[in-house]
Design a protein around this motif. Sequence first.
Motif, PDB file in Angstrom:
ATOM      1  N   PHE A  32       0.831  -1.208   0.000  1.00  0.00           N
ATOM      2  CA  PHE A  32       0.000   0.000   0.000  1.00  0.00           C
ATOM      3  C   PHE A  32       0.866   1.258   0.000  1.00  0.00           C
ATOM      4  O   PHE A  32       0.526   2.252  -0.649  1.00  0.00           O
ATOM      5  CB  PHE A  32      -0.931   0.009   1.211  1.00  0.00           C
ATOM      6  CG  PHE A  32      -2.037  -1.008   1.153  1.00  0.00           C
ATOM      7  CD1 PHE A  32      -2.800  -1.177   0.008  1.00  0.00           C
ATOM      8  CD2 PHE A  32      -2.332  -1.802   2.259  1.00  0.00           C
ATOM      9  CE1 PHE A  32      -3.823  -2.112  -0.057  1.00  0.00           C
ATOM     10  CE2 PHE A  32      -3.352  -2.739   2.218  1.00  0.00           C
ATOM     11  CZ  PHE A  32      -4.092  -2.899   1.056  1.00  0.00           C
ATOM     12  N   ALA A  33       1.975   1.229   0.744  1.00  0.00           N
ATOM     13  CA  ALA A  33       2.851   2.390   0.788  1.00  0.00           C
ATOM     14  C   ALA A  33       3.524   2.629  -0.560  1.00  0.00           C
ATOM     15  O   ALA A  33       3.724   3.769  -0.976  1.00  0.00           O
ATOM     16  CB  ALA A  33       3.907   2.220   1.880  1.00  0.00           C
ATOM     17  N   ARG A  34       3.854   1.537  -1.242  1.00  0.00           N
ATOM     18  CA  ARG A  34       4.566   1.662  -2.516  1.00  0.00           C
ATOM     19  C   ARG A  34       3.638   2.036  -3.659  1.00  0.00           C
ATOM     20  O   ARG A  34       3.973   2.901  -4.485  1.00  0.00           O
ATOM     21  CB  ARG A  34       5.279   0.337  -2.835  1.00  0.00           C
ATOM     22  CG  ARG A  34       6.106   0.390  -4.116  1.00  0.00           C
ATOM     23  CD  ARG A  34       6.835  -0.917  -4.362  1.00  0.00           C
ATOM     24  NE  ARG A  34       5.931  -1.997  -4.711  1.00  0.00           N
ATOM     25  CZ  ARG A  34       5.703  -3.073  -3.969  1.00  0.00           C
ATOM     26  NH1 ARG A  34       6.297  -3.194  -2.793  1.00  0.00           N
ATOM     27  NH2 ARG A  34       4.869  -4.017  -4.381  1.00  0.00           N
ATOM     28  N   THR A  35       2.464   1.422  -3.737  1.00  0.00           N
ATOM     29  CA  THR A  35       1.610   1.588  -4.920  1.00  0.00           C
ATOM     30  C   THR A  35       0.349   2.399  -4.665  1.00  0.00           C
ATOM     31  O   THR A  35      -0.308   2.815  -5.614  1.00  0.00           O
ATOM     32  CB  THR A  35       1.173   0.219  -5.465  1.00  0.00           C
ATOM     33  OG1 THR A  35       0.229  -0.386  -4.553  1.00  0.00           O
ATOM     34  CG2 THR A  35       2.361  -0.718  -5.623  1.00  0.00           C
ATOM     35  N   GLY A  36      -0.008   2.602  -3.389  1.00  0.00           N
ATOM     36  CA  GLY A  36      -1.310   3.163  -3.084  1.00  0.00           C
ATOM     37  C   GLY A  36      -2.352   2.063  -3.049  1.00  0.00           C
ATOM     38  O   GLY A  36      -2.069   0.892  -3.347  1.00  0.00           O
TER      39      GLY A  36
END
Length: 210
Positions: A32-36
């Motif tokens: 989630f932090a990397r791609t949203g």
Amino acid sequence: MATSTSPDTGPRRRLRAPARRALVVEGGLRVFARTGYTAASMADIADASGVTRAVVYDHFASKKDLYVAVLVEQGALFLGHLESRIVSEGSPRERMRSTMDAVLAFAEDHPMAWRLLNVNTTHGDAVAEAAWQQAWAERSAQVVDLLTPDVERLGLTSDDVHLDLVVQMLMGALTQSVHWWSGRTRISREAVLDAGMALMWDGLGQLGRP
């Protein structure tokens, strides 16, 4: 307890359910932090967690459920970090500085959580968006509670300053500062703090004056 066998390591004890859940949450945080939220998939999260998709679904019925769980846990981590770092004694100015320092330290120490909580704000899903907005509001309310006694010690009242607005400005300024500061290692955290205090604290001291 059930075990599995690896040709390299021999019998390997199977992880208990809480440990497997923790792996899934950690993998979810990374994805989630990397791609949203929108681009994340349960397959990606399973890969990042080192488990199968079946294990992911054992603990979370949907991507939304997992996202909300990660959001809640990382928000609690942020608030716990803030409360542990803010000085309990000292002047209002010192406490404001320690608050700002705690926010900057969290961004340094927990970059994935920082991105999840403050950077990846576009979700493409009403439930995920509502969860993020609620988490933001709850964190803001906690920071307001931390700062209210100090503002009152300055002789300011709700007629002079709307603390919710001040917190939104503070967090917005710090979020943008972290984004700008990232990679600029020649600039110390102290320098960022000095600039922030000159902007926020000195400006706050002018509120309520004719």
